[in-house]
Design an enzyme around this catalytic site. Structure first.
Site, PDB file in Angstrom:
ATOM      1  N   HIS A 285      -6.352 -15.509  -9.232  1.00 20.64           N
ATOM      2  CA  HIS A 285      -6.107 -16.933  -9.495  1.00 20.64           C
ATOM      3  C   HIS A 285      -4.755 -17.144 -10.172  1.00 20.64           C
ATOM      4  CE1 HIS A 285     -10.204 -18.430  -8.516  1.00 20.64           C
ATOM      5  NE2 HIS A 285     -10.458 -17.140  -8.667  1.00 20.64           N
TER       6      HIS A 285
ATOM      7  N   ASP B 217      -6.690 -24.965 -12.044  1.00 17.87           N
ATOM      8  CA  ASP B 217      -7.549 -24.315 -11.045  1.00 17.87           C
ATOM      9  C   ASP B 217      -8.791 -25.178 -10.860  1.00 17.87           C
ATOM     10  OD1 ASP B 217      -9.539 -22.459  -9.842  1.00 17.87           O
ATOM     11  OD2 ASP B 217      -7.943 -20.996 -10.124  1.00 17.87           O
TER      12      ASP B 217
END
Ligand code: UDX
Length: 454
Positions: A19, A115
Site C-alpha cells: 500500500h 488509502d
C-alpha cells in the site's frame, strides 16, 4: 502551473509495503504535476524521509500497532489489523490534519488522499471541510467480488474442506471464483463483511476514487464500478510505470542478482516471490525447494526473513540444497522486483498475486504462476488464470510434482507460448494507455484538473 504549485496535497497510506508503494508513487506523480506533498504516516513501517527529500513527512501515533502486527504475524486476521488502525488512528490523524490546516495561512491545502482501507478518514475530512479522495490500491475486479460475496449471510461457505462437494464449484454470486478461492480470502467472514461495508460506504461518500489500474485491463468492470460508485473515478495506473517502487522499499533490495541474471539465457529464469506479508509453512517451503530443484531451470527465489513460519530465514531448506543448486539458483531476502521482471532472462513469475506484483508482471509481459494466499490475491489469481488467461493457477497448494508440472507448462509447453502472446498484448495496451492521448494519460490530466479545482 503557477497556481498549481501553490496547492498542497496530503496523503495517508496504510502501513504495508503493498500500500505504501502505490501511495508514494502517486505522491511522486502529483508532485511532478506541480503539487506540494505532505505524507502523514503511522510510526509502524514509517517511510524513509531521506528517500523523498521533496516531500514533508508528519508521523502520527498508532497506539503500538507494531506489537499488534507482530503478534498477528503467524495467524494473520487482516480484518483485525484494519479495524485496529481505523479505531486507533482517529484522534492522532484529526489532530495532525487540523494542525496542518491551521498552519496553512494561504489555504492552499487542496485535499487529502487516503488509502480506501482507512475508511475513518472520510468523517475526519468532512469535519474539517477538506475534500477526501480515496486511493484503492487493489483491482476493480476485487472490489466487485467483495461487493458480491455473501460475507454476512452465508458464513459456512467460507470454511469448506476438500471433501465438501462444493469445494471446486463456482460461487453463484461471482462465478469466476470457486468456493475454494473465497475460503482463502478471509478466515473471518463477519469481520470482512464489516470492513467491506465500511470501506465501500466511505468510498461512495468521498470526492473521488483513484485506482491503480488501467481502463483497457478492466474495461467491463469499470462500467459496473461507475454505476455502483457514482463518485468520479480515475484510472491512471499502473503507477509504477511513472515511478519505480525502489525508493519506498521497506527492506533493502539485493541488487547483486542483476549481474547473475545477466549471465542467464533469455527467458530461462523462474522468478519466485510471495510479496511482503504472505507466510508459508516449513513443509510448503521444502516442497517449493524440491519443485525448483526438480524442474532443472535457473531460479531466483525471494525468501523474506520470517516468511517461513517458525524459521528465521533458510534453516528449513532441504539438506545441502544451496550447495547442490550451485549457480543455478539464487535465494535473496528481497529483490529489486521491477528490474527483475524487466530483465530479458526472466521467463516467468511464480507469484502470490498481490495487486502490485500482478500489475508489474503484466507491464513487463511476464507470464505468471499463481499461488495466492489471502484477501484480494485469490481474486487477482482467478482473473490472471481464468479471465485474462495470462498465467497458470497452481491449484491446491505446494506439492513438488504439481510445482514441477506447472512450471513446465508455462516455461516449456505450447500453452506457455500462448500465455506469453496474450500478456505481451496487454503489455502493449499498458504502454498505449500511458502515451499522450491514452486512457491513463487522460485520466491523470483529469485528476490534476479536478484537484486544482478544489
Ligand atoms: C499487500 C497484499 O498482500 C496484496 O494482496 C495487496 O494487493 C497489496 O498489499 P504484498 O503482499 O506486499 O501487498 O504484495 P504486492 O501487492 O505484490 O506488493 C509487493 C511490492 O513489493 C511490489 O511493489 C514489489 O515490486 C515489491 N517487492 C516485492 C520488491 O521490491 N522486492 C521483492 O523481493 C518483492
Amino acid at each position: 502551473m503557477d497556481t498549481l504549485r501553490r496547492k498542497t496535497i496530503i496523503l495517508f497510506p496504510i502501513p504495508f509495503q503493498g500500500h505504501i508503494n502505490p501511495m508514494l508513487q502517486l505522491a511522486n506523480i502529483l508532485h511532478t504535476h506541480g503539487f506540494k506533498i505532505i505524507v502523514i504516516h503511522t510510526q509502524y513501517n514509517s517511510p524513509n524521509p531521506s528517500n523523498h527529500p521533496h516531500f514533508t513527512f508528519s508521523p502520527i501515533d498508532d497506539n503500538g500497532f507494531s506489537k499488534i502486527a507482530e503478534k498477528l504475524a503467524t495467524n494473520l486476521d487482516v480484518t483485525y489489523l484494519i479495524r485496529y488502525l481505523n479505531e486507533n488512528c482517529v484522534d492522532p490523524f484529526r489532530d495532525c490534519l487540523a494542525k496542518l490546516l491551521l498552519g496553512d495561512q494561504e489555504s492552499t491545502i487542496a485535499c487529502v488522499i487516503t488509502d480506501a482501507i482507512f475508511y475513518f478518514t472520510q468523517a475526519v475530512a468532512d469535519e474539517l471541510k477538506l475534500p477526501r479522495l480515496a486511493l484503492r490500491t487493489s483491482s476493480m475486479g476485487c472490489v466487485l467480488a467483495y461487493d458480491a460475496l455473501p460475507f454476512d449471510s452465508n458464513k459456512t461457505c467460507f470454511c469448506l474442506t476438500k471433501e465438501d462437494s462444493d469445494y471446486e464449484v463456482s460461487v453463484p454470486e461471482y462465478p469466476l471464483l470457486k468456493f475454494k478461492d473465497i475460503m482463502k480470502i478471509t478466515s473471518n467472514p463477519q469481520g470482512m463483511g464489516d470492513f467491506v461495508t465500511n470501506m465501500f460506504n466511505q468510498m461512495k461518500a468521498s470526492s473521488g476514487i483513484i485506482w491503480n489500474t488501467f481502463k483497457e485491463l478492466e474495461e467491463s468492470d469499470l462500467e459496473t464500478i461507475s454505476q455502483d460508485f457514482p463518485t468520479p473515478s480515475f484510472t491512471l495506473g499502473p503507477f509504477h510505470k511513472y515511478f519505480p517502487a525502489s525508493s519506498s522499499s521497506l527492506i533493502e533490495q539485493d541488487r547483486t542478482i542483476i549481474s547473475w541474471l545477466d549471465k542467464q539465457p533469455r527467458k530461462s529464469v523462474v522468478y519466485v516471490s510471495f510479496g511482503s506479508v504472505a507466510l508459508i509453512t516449513k513443509s510448503e517451503f521444502q516442497e517449493v525447494a524440491h519443485g525448483l530443484a526438480n524442474v532443472g531451470l535457473p531460479f531466483l527465489w525471494v525468501v523474506r526473513p520470517g516468511m517461513v513460519v517458525g524459521s528465521e530465514w533458510l534453516e528449513s531448506l532441504p539438506e545441502n540444497f544451496q550447495e547442490k543448486m550451485g549457480d543455478r539458483g539464487r535465494i535473496v531476502k528481497w529483490s529489486p522486483q521491477q528490474e527483475v521482471l524487466t530483465h530479458p532472462a526472466t521467463g516467468c513469475f511464480w507469484t502470490h498475486n498481490g495487486w502490485n506484483s500482478t500489475l508489474e508482471s503484466i507491464c513487463e509481459g511476464v507470464p505468471m504462476i499463481c499461488s495466492p494466499c489471502f484477501v484480494d490475491q485469490p481474486i487477482n489469481a482467478r482473473y490472471v488464470s481464468d479471465f485474462w488467461k495470462i498465467g497458470v493457477f497452481l491449484e491446491d497448494g505446494f506439492e513438488r510434482m504439481g510445482i514441477e508440472m506447472t512450471i513446465k507448462r508455462v516455461m516449456m509447453d505450447k500453452e506457455g507460448d500462448e500465455i506469453r502472446e496474450r500478456i505481451s498484448y496487454l503489455k502493449e495496451k499498458v504502454n498505449l494507455s500511458l502515451d499522450k492521448g491514452g486512457s491513463s494519460f487522460q485520466s491523470l490530466n483529469n485528476l490534476v484538473d479536478y484537484i486544482s479545482s478544489f
